[in-house]
Scaffold this motif. Structure first.
Motif, PDB file in Angstrom:
ATOM      1  N   GLU A   1      52.140  34.018  47.115  1.00 27.87           N
ATOM      2  CA  GLU A   1      50.863  34.046  47.809  1.00 27.87           C
ATOM      3  C   GLU A   1      49.759  33.480  46.922  1.00 27.87           C
ATOM      4  O   GLU A   1      49.866  33.466  45.695  1.00 27.87           O
ATOM      5  N   TYR A   2      48.694  33.042  47.587  1.00 24.19           N
ATOM      6  CA  TYR A   2      47.545  32.512  46.866  1.00 24.19           C
ATOM      7  C   TYR A   2      46.567  33.636  46.509  1.00 24.19           C
ATOM      8  O   TYR A   2      46.508  34.674  47.174  1.00 24.19           O
ATOM      9  N   THR A   3      45.812  33.380  45.457  1.00 24.05           N
ATOM     10  CA  THR A   3      44.782  34.321  44.999  1.00 24.05           C
ATOM     11  C   THR A   3      43.415  33.653  45.103  1.00 24.05           C
ATOM     12  O   THR A   3      43.251  32.485  44.748  1.00 24.05           O
ATOM     13  N   TYR A   4      42.440  34.409  45.592  1.00 20.22           N
ATOM     14  CA  TYR A   4      41.061  33.925  45.723  1.00 20.22           C
ATOM     15  C   TYR A   4      40.198  34.631  44.682  1.00 20.22           C
ATOM     16  O   TYR A   4      40.384  35.816  44.413  1.00 20.22           O
ATOM     17  N   PHE A   5      39.251  33.900  44.095  1.00 16.04           N
ATOM     18  CA  PHE A   5      38.346  34.532  43.133  1.00 16.04           C
ATOM     19  C   PHE A   5      36.958  33.926  43.263  1.00 16.04           C
ATOM     20  O   PHE A   5      36.772  32.822  43.783  1.00 16.04           O
ATOM     21  N   GLU A   6      35.975  34.659  42.795  1.00  9.31           N
ATOM     22  CA  GLU A   6      34.605  34.154  42.806  1.00  9.31           C
ATOM     23  C   GLU A   6      33.788  34.806  41.701  1.00  9.31           C
ATOM     24  O   GLU A   6      34.079  35.923  41.268  1.00  9.31           O
ATOM     25  N   ARG A   7      32.778  34.069  41.243  1.00 12.41           N
ATOM     26  CA  ARG A   7      31.801  34.586  40.293  1.00 12.41           C
ATOM     27  C   ARG A   7      30.433  34.515  40.957  1.00 12.41           C
ATOM     28  O   ARG A   7      29.990  33.451  41.368  1.00 12.41           O
ATOM     29  N   THR A   8      29.776  35.654  41.084  1.00 12.15           N
ATOM     30  CA  THR A   8      28.475  35.717  41.718  1.00 12.15           C
ATOM     31  C   THR A   8      27.379  35.389  40.694  1.00 12.15           C
ATOM     32  O   THR A   8      27.645  35.333  39.486  1.00 12.15           O
TER      33      THR A   8
ATOM     34  N   SER B   1      35.263  38.636  40.775  1.00 10.40           N
ATOM     35  CA  SER B   1      36.153  39.436  41.619  1.00 10.40           C
ATOM     36  C   SER B   1      37.358  38.588  42.012  1.00 10.40           C
ATOM     37  O   SER B   1      37.244  37.379  42.214  1.00 10.40           O
ATOM     38  N   ILE B   2      38.509  39.243  42.106  1.00  8.82           N
ATOM     39  CA  ILE B   2      39.776  38.582  42.430  1.00  8.82           C
ATOM     40  C   ILE B   2      40.450  39.356  43.554  1.00  8.82           C
ATOM     41  O   ILE B   2      40.505  40.591  43.506  1.00  8.82           O
ATOM     42  N   ARG B   3      40.955  38.643  44.561  1.00  2.68           N
ATOM     43  CA  ARG B   3      41.626  39.320  45.666  1.00  2.68           C
ATOM     44  C   ARG B   3      42.649  38.381  46.304  1.00  2.68           C
ATOM     45  O   ARG B   3      42.578  37.157  46.114  1.00  2.68           O
ATOM     46  N   PRO B   4      43.593  38.911  47.063  1.00  5.25           N
ATOM     47  CA  PRO B   4      44.569  38.053  47.737  1.00  5.25           C
ATOM     48  C   PRO B   4      43.890  37.129  48.743  1.00  5.25           C
ATOM     49  O   PRO B   4      42.895  37.505  49.369  1.00  5.25           O
TER      50      PRO B   4
END
Length: 305
Positions: free
Chosen positions: A250-257, A263-266
């Motif tokens: 599965e792929y992982t999504y991440f972001e920096r605000t 934050s990291i999530r599926p």
């Protein structure tokens, strides 16, 4: 007639969280929402996170232009092509750099008669409100013609901070209601009237920032994500990415605000544009992104050896 609700707010304020909250509640109450998402870079990444609750034909992603100006015609065309539905409601998320006042002045012109005049909701990050430095003026612009202001990131906020922010919001927009997300009555939102508040003059080009994206290879572990996010300068206000980690299928999504939180999530499904790293904000440059990726991989090689 069908209501059009436009959600605006600064990068990382919680617009997508509010949009999901509204969508879920409307679906649970028998409404039929249509979703439009706008982002400078790859709005499809965000759009795919909705398709576990809504059919793909009921969501549109608008990438590469700002719907407050160059993308307004595309947005208007998309709205006019939305099929008529029983209990229909249209929810639009503007990108975090939108000139919200211009958006509302343009969007209501040329829409089909079956739509009500658009309503704007602003999302305000209580913790970081007016702590954006040179971007404070843009953040203030994004609440001035909204009918409703929703406060987010309210956890562990001192009462004096809450009082101060609400006072500033009321000064900029005394006609808007202000509340937390959990206080929203979804039945009242479509009945809101467009704001009659007079907005302060704003130099539109201040809302136009650079953005870019590059392909992102499979990463050996999640530490690479933190390395990439910490390497990219703070002038880049939003970092987002989607890729595979290690041997995971599965792929992982991440972001920096903008406040630097990572934050990291599926990720839901497969990214239709492939694995990507993208940024929004001054200093965004493909070579900088490629260098950050390369350095993170080299760092992890050193750790393993």
């Amino acid at each position: 007639m069908e209501a059009i609700i436009t959600v605006v707010g600064f990068l990382g304020a919680g617009k997508t969280t509010l949009l999901k909250y509204l969508m879920t509640n409307y679906i649970n109450k028998g409404w039929n929402p249509f979703i439009i998402l706008n982002d400078y870079e790859n709005a499809n990444l965000d759009a795919q996170q909705f398709i576990d609750q809504i059919e793909p034909k009921q969501i549109r992603a608008l990438s590469g232009s700002c719907i407050c100006c160059s993308g307004i015609n595309e947005l208007r065309d998309q709205v006019n092509r939305i099929p008529e539905r029983t209990n229909g409601i249209t929810l639009i998320e503007a990108n975090g750099t939108s000139d919200a006042c211009s958006l509302m002045s343009f969007l209501g012109v040329g829409l089909n008669d079956r739509f009500l005049p658009p309503i704007q909701i602003s999302v305000v990050d209580l913790k970081n409100w007016q702590k954006r430095g040179e971007h404070n003026e843009l953040e203030a612009n994004q609440i001035q013609v909204s009918s409703l202001i929703v406060l987010t990131h309210t956890e562990n906020i001192p009462s004096n901070r809450l009082t101060l922010v609400i006072k500033e919001l009321n000064k900029l927009n005394p006609l808007a209601e202000t509340m937390r997300m959990e206080e929203i009555d979804i039945y009242l939102i479509p009945k809101l009237s467009p704001s009659k508040n007079k907005a302060q003059k704003f130099e539109h080009l201040k809302s136009h920032w650079s953005s870019c994206s590059v392909d992102l290879p499979k990463l050996p572990n999640s530490n690479c994500i933190y390395d990439i996010c910490s390497t990219l300068p703070k002038t880049i206000l939003r970092v987002k990415g989607c890729t595979r980690i290690g041997n995971e299928e599965e792929y992982t999504y991440f972001e920096r605000t903008p406040d630097g939180k990572v934050s990291i999530r599926p990720f839901n499904g497969l990214p239709i544009t492939g694995a990507k790293l993208l940024t929004i904000g001054p200093g965004s440059d493909p070579k900088l992104l490629e260098k950050a990726i390369k350095n993170s991989l080299l760092q992890q090689d050193k750790v393993r050896n």
